[in-house]
Design an enzyme around this catalytic site. Sequence first.
Site, mmCIF file in Angstrom:
data_model
loop_
_atom_site.group_PDB
_atom_site.id
_atom_site.type_symbol
_atom_site.label_atom_id
_atom_site.label_comp_id
_atom_site.label_asym_id
_atom_site.label_seq_id
_atom_site.Cartn_x
_atom_site.Cartn_y
_atom_site.Cartn_z
ATOM 1 N N TYR A 145 0.916 -1.179 -0.118
ATOM 2 C CA TYR A 145 0.052 0.133 -0.061
ATOM 3 C C TYR A 145 0.784 1.470 0.107
ATOM 4 O O TYR A 145 0.666 2.188 -1.111
ATOM 5 C CB TYR A 145 -0.876 0.091 1.195
ATOM 6 C CG TYR A 145 -1.862 1.154 1.461
ATOM 7 C CD1 TYR A 145 -2.942 1.115 0.556
ATOM 8 C CD2 TYR A 145 -1.772 2.297 2.158
ATOM 9 C CE1 TYR A 145 -3.847 2.207 0.560
ATOM 10 C CE2 TYR A 145 -2.590 3.476 2.124
ATOM 11 C CZ TYR A 145 -3.553 3.394 1.400
ATOM 12 O OH TYR A 145 -4.335 4.153 1.666
ATOM 13 N N PRO A 274 2.557 2.619 12.762
ATOM 14 C CA PRO A 274 3.302 3.683 13.284
ATOM 15 C C PRO A 274 2.676 4.161 14.637
ATOM 16 O O PRO A 274 1.632 3.985 15.120
ATOM 17 C CB PRO A 274 2.855 4.724 12.280
ATOM 18 C CG PRO A 274 1.967 4.130 11.344
ATOM 19 C CD PRO A 274 1.759 3.014 11.554
HETATM 20 N N1 LIG Z 1 -10.284 6.452 4.546
HETATM 21 C C1 LIG Z 1 -9.192 7.032 5.095
HETATM 22 O O1 LIG Z 1 -8.769 7.117 6.219
HETATM 23 C C2 LIG Z 1 -7.948 7.092 3.919
HETATM 24 C C3 LIG Z 1 -6.658 7.658 4.305
HETATM 25 C C4 LIG Z 1 -5.701 7.551 3.375
HETATM 26 C C5 LIG Z 1 -6.023 7.521 2.150
HETATM 27 N N2 LIG Z 1 -7.160 7.027 1.581
HETATM 28 C C6 LIG Z 1 -7.404 6.960 -0.021
HETATM 29 O O2 LIG Z 1 -8.583 7.223 -0.058
HETATM 30 C C7 LIG Z 1 -9.112 6.336 -1.023
HETATM 31 C C8 LIG Z 1 -10.399 5.977 -0.810
HETATM 32 O O3 LIG Z 1 -10.482 5.404 0.530
HETATM 33 P P1 LIG Z 1 -11.638 4.734 1.313
HETATM 34 O O4 LIG Z 1 -11.448 4.988 2.864
HETATM 35 O O5 LIG Z 1 -13.070 5.038 0.691
HETATM 36 O O6 LIG Z 1 -11.537 3.165 1.042
HETATM 37 P P2 LIG Z 1 -12.507 2.232 0.244
HETATM 38 O O7 LIG Z 1 -11.900 0.745 0.487
HETATM 39 O O8 LIG Z 1 -14.030 2.518 1.181
HETATM 40 O O9 LIG Z 1 -12.700 2.778 -1.065
HETATM 41 C C9 LIG Z 1 -11.908 1.881 -2.250
HETATM 42 C C10 LIG Z 1 -12.774 1.850 -3.352
HETATM 43 O O10 LIG Z 1 -12.091 1.585 -4.461
HETATM 44 C C11 LIG Z 1 -12.532 0.257 -5.044
HETATM 45 N N3 LIG Z 1 -11.250 -0.391 -5.682
HETATM 46 C C12 LIG Z 1 -10.515 -1.120 -5.151
HETATM 47 N N4 LIG Z 1 -9.668 -1.692 -6.146
HETATM 48 C C13 LIG Z 1 -10.202 -1.266 -7.242
HETATM 49 C C14 LIG Z 1 -9.784 -1.401 -8.664
HETATM 50 N N5 LIG Z 1 -8.784 -2.128 -8.935
HETATM 51 N N6 LIG Z 1 -10.800 -0.925 -9.637
HETATM 52 C C15 LIG Z 1 -11.661 -0.279 -9.433
HETATM 53 N N7 LIG Z 1 -12.074 0.145 -8.155
HETATM 54 C C16 LIG Z 1 -11.379 -0.542 -7.138
HETATM 55 C C17 LIG Z 1 -13.438 -0.680 -3.794
HETATM 56 O O11 LIG Z 1 -14.174 -1.180 -4.369
HETATM 57 C C18 LIG Z 1 -13.825 0.517 -3.099
HETATM 58 O O12 LIG Z 1 -15.165 1.163 -3.560
HETATM 59 C C19 LIG Z 1 -8.163 5.254 -1.519
HETATM 60 O O13 LIG Z 1 -7.218 5.446 -2.344
HETATM 61 C C20 LIG Z 1 -7.328 5.363 0.032
HETATM 62 O O14 LIG Z 1 -5.937 4.873 -0.126
HETATM 63 C C21 LIG Z 1 -8.231 6.783 2.566
#
Ligand SMILES: NC(=O)c1ccc[n+]([C@@H]2O[C@H](COP(=O)([O-])OP(=O)(O)OC[C@H]3O[C@@H](n4cnc5c(N)ncnc54)[C@H](O)[C@@H]3O)[C@@H](O)[C@H]2O)c1
Length: 313
Positions: A145, A274
């Site tokens: 990741y 962390p």
């Molecule tokens: N929620 C947090 O605290 C947080 C913190 C840092 C970064 N992020 C980033 O924000 C983004 C959204 O996070 P989230 O919390 O909503 O997570 P989440 O897992 O709820 O959402 C991710 C979405 O991406 C889709 N997905 C995964 N792989 C895929 C692929 N290969 N093709 C198409 N769709 C795909 C999943 O089905 C899901 O709907 C991510 O990129 C994550 O890394 C989130």
Amino acid sequence: MNEKILVTGGAGFLGSHLCDRLIKEGRDVLCVDNFYTGSKVNVAQLMGNPQFEMMRHDVTFPLYVEVDKIYNLACPASPVHYQFDPVQTTKTSVHGAINMLGLAKRVKARILQASTSEVYGDPEIHPQPESYWGRVNTIGIRSCYDEGKRCAETLFFDYYRQHNLEIKVMRIFNTYGPRMHPKDGRVVSNFIVQALKGEDITMYGDGQQTRSFCYVDDLIEGMFRLMESPADFTGPVNIGNPSEFTMLELAEKVIKLTGSSSNIVFCPLPQDDPRQRQPDISLAKDSLGWTPKVSLEDGLSRTIEYFRKIVCV
Ligand SMILES: NC(=O)c1ccc[n+]([C@@H]2O[C@H](COP(=O)([O-])OP(=O)(O)OC[C@H]3O[C@@H](n4cnc5c(N)ncnc54)[C@H](O)[C@@H]3O)[C@@H](O)[C@H]2O)c1
């Protein structure tokens, strides 16, 4: 003509709130998701709206659509989910970024990357400003990741320098709120679900490690402002809530707000977890006029309300 916006990962936790917001702003939204961790239920309220379209697609494969702006959120965000198939996680970050950047280049779209505070790894400085390069293990169980997201940032800046793409890189810190996956193992949802079920609350380590939590509405406001910011502002920019709490304080707040009788039990800290993470948000304040508004109590209460409906049925 309405702006056409592509949201990858739009059926996930953050993506679905972003789709809601963009529809409210009058945009046409194309939500793309392979439903790995996301769900149609998260966007059910938008189905039937003529401005909203849902497409099942995996971003590791190329996509050919006509859009004006791209929010690239596709990627499982919680350790339980991204460690389940680590190779796919790296592919989603890296191939996904290449495919979406390729699309942005073809259709001359502005593109925003949902990056993460994980690019700072286990940091030596607190709070973390964007200029800090991070301390990340390349071969650990979180690396798929962390390094995937770091490589995606590199790709964004290479496309910016090499192809003059309009890019925006947002480093998201821990965010919570309604529509978090109840089994994603993240601390806020874990504690709330355990408290609502009256189960023991699992505390990793001694509970003295700190985190800062941003409520989803604040986060989406920051994301929207970044996308709408002047073309020469690329970021990376930290978006998160700098108020720090220990995990023990969080557990106690959750127990109080749910009225639960759960006990706290202590387990060993997972590898590479962390100890402390806190955003320096000076850049977001100065450049986007953004600061988080929702207090932890308010945010937790709204989140607990959501989980009550899905856990206590
Ligand atoms: N929620 C947090 O605290 C947080 C913190 C840092 C970064 N992020 C980033 O924000 C983004 C959204 O996070 P989230 O919390 O909503 O997570 P989440 O897992 O709820 O959402 C991710 C979405 O991406 C889709 N997905 C995964 N792989 C895929 C692929 N290969 N093709 C198409 N769709 C795909 C999943 O089905 C899901 O709907 C991510 O990129 C994550 O890394 C989130």
